[in-house]
Structure formats: structure tokens, C-alpha cells
Scaffold this motif. Sequence first.
Motif, PDB file in Angstrom:
ATOM      1  N   HIS A  82       0.864  -1.185   0.000  1.00  0.00           N
ATOM      2  CA  HIS A  82       0.000   0.000   0.000  1.00  0.00           C
ATOM      3  C   HIS A  82       0.896   1.229   0.000  1.00  0.00           C
ATOM      4  CE1 HIS A  82      -3.742  -2.171   1.086  1.00  0.00           C
ATOM      5  NE2 HIS A  82      -2.952  -2.930   1.823  1.00  0.00           N
ATOM      6  N   ASP A  91      -3.979   3.454 -13.199  1.00  0.00           N
ATOM      7  CA  ASP A  91      -4.304   2.163 -13.808  1.00  0.00           C
ATOM      8  C   ASP A  91      -5.523   2.354 -14.709  1.00  0.00           C
ATOM      9  OD1 ASP A  91      -4.226  -0.529 -14.369  1.00  0.00           O
ATOM     10  OD2 ASP A  91      -5.071  -1.174 -12.444  1.00  0.00           O
ATOM     11  N   ALA A  97      -3.292  -3.639 -12.125  1.00  0.00           N
ATOM     12  CA  ALA A  97      -3.734  -4.398 -10.956  1.00  0.00           C
ATOM     13  C   ALA A  97      -3.915  -5.872 -11.295  1.00  0.00           C
ATOM     14  CB  ALA A  97      -5.023  -3.807 -10.400  1.00  0.00           C
ATOM     15  N   ARG A 109      -6.239  -6.250  -6.270  1.00  0.00           N
ATOM     16  CA  ARG A 109      -6.298  -5.019  -5.474  1.00  0.00           C
ATOM     17  C   ARG A 109      -7.718  -4.483  -5.349  1.00  0.00           C
ATOM     18  NH1 ARG A 109      -2.279  -1.304  -3.878  1.00  0.00           N
ATOM     19  NH2 ARG A 109      -0.714  -2.722  -4.734  1.00  0.00           N
ATOM     20  N   GLY A 110      -8.559  -4.757  -6.304  1.00  0.00           N
ATOM     21  CA  GLY A 110      -9.937  -4.275  -6.252  1.00  0.00           C
ATOM     22  C   GLY A 110     -10.733  -4.858  -5.107  1.00  0.00           C
ATOM     23  N   LEU A 115     -10.014   0.631  -0.261  1.00  0.00           N
ATOM     24  CA  LEU A 115      -9.486   1.202  -1.494  1.00  0.00           C
ATOM     25  C   LEU A 115     -10.653   1.543  -2.406  1.00  0.00           C
ATOM     26  CD1 LEU A 115      -6.391  -0.975  -2.505  1.00  0.00           C
ATOM     27  CD2 LEU A 115      -6.459   1.099  -1.118  1.00  0.00           C
ATOM     28  N   ARG A 116     -10.452   2.494  -3.279  1.00  0.00           N
ATOM     29  CA  ARG A 116     -11.448   2.840  -4.290  1.00  0.00           C
ATOM     30  C   ARG A 116     -10.739   3.257  -5.559  1.00  0.00           C
ATOM     31  NH1 ARG A 116     -11.993   8.279  -5.319  1.00  0.00           N
ATOM     32  NH2 ARG A 116     -11.039   9.708  -3.799  1.00  0.00           N
ATOM     33  N   THR A 117     -11.480   3.328  -6.646  1.00  0.00           N
ATOM     34  CA  THR A 117     -10.917   3.856  -7.886  1.00  0.00           C
ATOM     35  C   THR A 117     -11.290   5.323  -7.999  1.00  0.00           C
ATOM     36  OG1 THR A 117     -12.878   3.079  -9.076  1.00  0.00           O
ATOM     37  CG2 THR A 117     -10.930   1.664  -9.104  1.00  0.00           C
ATOM     38  N   TRP A 136      -6.089   3.641  -8.404  1.00  0.00           N
ATOM     39  CA  TRP A 136      -6.444   3.156  -7.074  1.00  0.00           C
ATOM     40  C   TRP A 136      -5.934   4.111  -6.000  1.00  0.00           C
ATOM     41  CZ3 TRP A 136      -9.446  -1.042  -7.651  1.00  0.00           C
ATOM     42  CH2 TRP A 136      -9.301  -1.787  -8.806  1.00  0.00           C
ATOM     43  N   THR A 137      -6.780   4.353  -4.992  1.00  0.00           N
ATOM     44  CA  THR A 137      -6.368   5.214  -3.889  1.00  0.00           C
ATOM     45  C   THR A 137      -7.122   4.810  -2.625  1.00  0.00           C
ATOM     46  OG1 THR A 137      -5.909   7.528  -3.302  1.00  0.00           O
ATOM     47  CG2 THR A 137      -8.093   7.047  -4.179  1.00  0.00           C
TER      48      THR A 137
END
Length: 352
Positions: A82, A91, A97, A109-110, A115-117, A136-137
Amino acid sequence: MPGRPSPSPAVPRTAPTDATDPTAVVVLRPEEWLARSAAHRERIEARTAPLLELHGRGERHPVQDFLFGYYTHSPAALARWHPGAGVVLADPDGAAAAAEAERDGAPHRGGWRHLRTTEAGEIPGAEPDGRPTVGWTVDADAFTADRATGIAFTAELLERTAARPARLGCFGLHEWAMAYRSDLHGVRHSRLPLRLGAEGTDAVVESQRIRCTHFDAFRFFAPEARGLNEGADGVLPTRAGMRDMEQPGCLHAGMDLYKWAYKLLPWVSSDLVADCFDLAWDIRALDMRASPYDLRGVTDLAGGDYPPVRIETPEGRAEYVRAQRGFADRGQALRARLLAALAPLLGDDARD
């Protein structure tokens, strides 16, 4: 109480930092963050692969298995990278990912928590051609909603611990107090003999001042040893009193920085978690070297051994204090980094 980060314009930057700046966003291109993810996994597996190989043979390690028994973060979770809050892993088509998951044989990672996009246009101007960055963040809203109580507790504990002077006179006697009267209670590490035998171990406990300030060590004392603990100025450790007693010289408080760090993922970076893990790894070795157990024949997973720190002698106690002082300094630096990472989540009332 902690609050959510204040909304502010997202200003793209190109270099990551542990301490989250809510006014700036770091954007890493796919090739950059995939390389960092791989480097982190390699760093962690250098520690954990020999341990997992032992487990595959049905064996346990009497020293370092503690880091995956007492602590609940698995080797697989520790190996996931992370970047911390305030970083976007670009991405745009999801290929990076997917490649990471296939490369590592790990969950995509999803599916990782908190996490969110990012949305198109959320971070304008991050690409040279003007295209918006998608990637991703950390989901700051979800993280702060789920972890509000833990964030407040951890920040207060770290701040209060950091503000106290280090007590360096315990000499690791907590492990000896746990093995006291082994003729009645046995010992926790039943596969390891006592270096001085049962009577010799009892004699050390009875001849030294025990000044343990850490509840999660004190609670494992043999019943007969509990009354021998002086604690801190006569105050004995309790679960409720952690924030009033934790101090930076305590080896277990230093190891616990690893716990507080991984509980703050993905807000804090895996680089910081790994640094806390390295400290815990090194402290655990001293903890057992200074214990009453005979570690002859136990390797340190890198081919070395665990020479005893003979705290029953003046020379051994001096050796212990030198190492303890170094660990206290390392721990204080890590506390400062953890507090800097938490700062954007804390309202003014939480810091008074």
C-alpha cells in the motif's frame, strides 16, 4: 474525535511521502508502482519465506513465530503493498492491478479493504497529455468511518508514550517472571530448556527488581511472580491503564508499533509498516536472547544463532540496556512517522 480529511483541491505530485499532505496527491504510473509493489514483496519474503518453509515441514520457530501468532497480520497480508493515503496508483484500463495479482498469486487489489478507484476528472492535469488519471487510492471516507475509535486510541497512545522518558532498567525480566515456579506451572516454550534450570531461574527472579510496565507481558506472569512486580513507581500495568503507563523503553511497546501500523493500513504506507516489522523482528530476538531459555541449536533463519544475553550478570544487564536504548530510539522515530501519517485524520479536539 478524529474527523475526515477536509476537502481540498487535488494537486498532482510525483514523489510519495509517509506523512499525508491533504492538499496534494502523489500519482504513480503503472510501471512505477508495480516495481515498488514487487520490491516490497521481495523485502517481506526475505523474512517470511524461511519461516513458511519451516511451517511447510510441520515445524515452528520458537523465536519469530511470535510475530505471526501474538500479532494477527499474516505473511500474505504483510507482503501486499500500500502506498499510503494521498497516493493514486494510475491504472486507466485496470491492466496493472490484474498483472500484479497474477504475478504475485494474490487477491486482486480491487478486493482490498478501504481502497477505491478515482473518477475521471477527479485529479485533473496529472497526465502529460492532459488526460485525467484513473487509478487506485485510499477510500478516506470508508477508512475513517470504520476506524474512528481505533484512530483516536492509537494516536493518543502513541503521543503519550512518545512524551515519556524511556525506562531502561527492566532487563527483560518479564520472560523470567513468566517461567517462575516452572515446577508448578511448566513453561510457555515447552520445547526449550531453561538455561539455568528451574531453581536457577527462580533465584534470578527473586534476586532482581522486576519493573514491568506492559500489561500484555505482565498478564502472563506466573501467579507467584505478580506480587514481585514493582511496575512504574508502584503502579502495576492494567489493560485500562495502557495510555497512562506505556513508555518508549519497553521492548514490547516497541514491538507493538508493528501492530498499530498494520491496523492503520491502507492509510499508512506499507514501507512504514515494514520498518515497524523490522524493529519488532530485531526486538523479538533480544527478548528471547535475554530470556531464561536455552536457544542453542536454534537458527535465526538467516543461518546465525541466538547468543544469550546473561541478564543475571552485570555485564549482561549492561549489554541489554545498550540494545534497549537503541531500540527505544528507533521506536521513537517510528512513532513520529505514524503520528505524522495520522495527523490529517485528527481534529483539533483530539490533539488537546
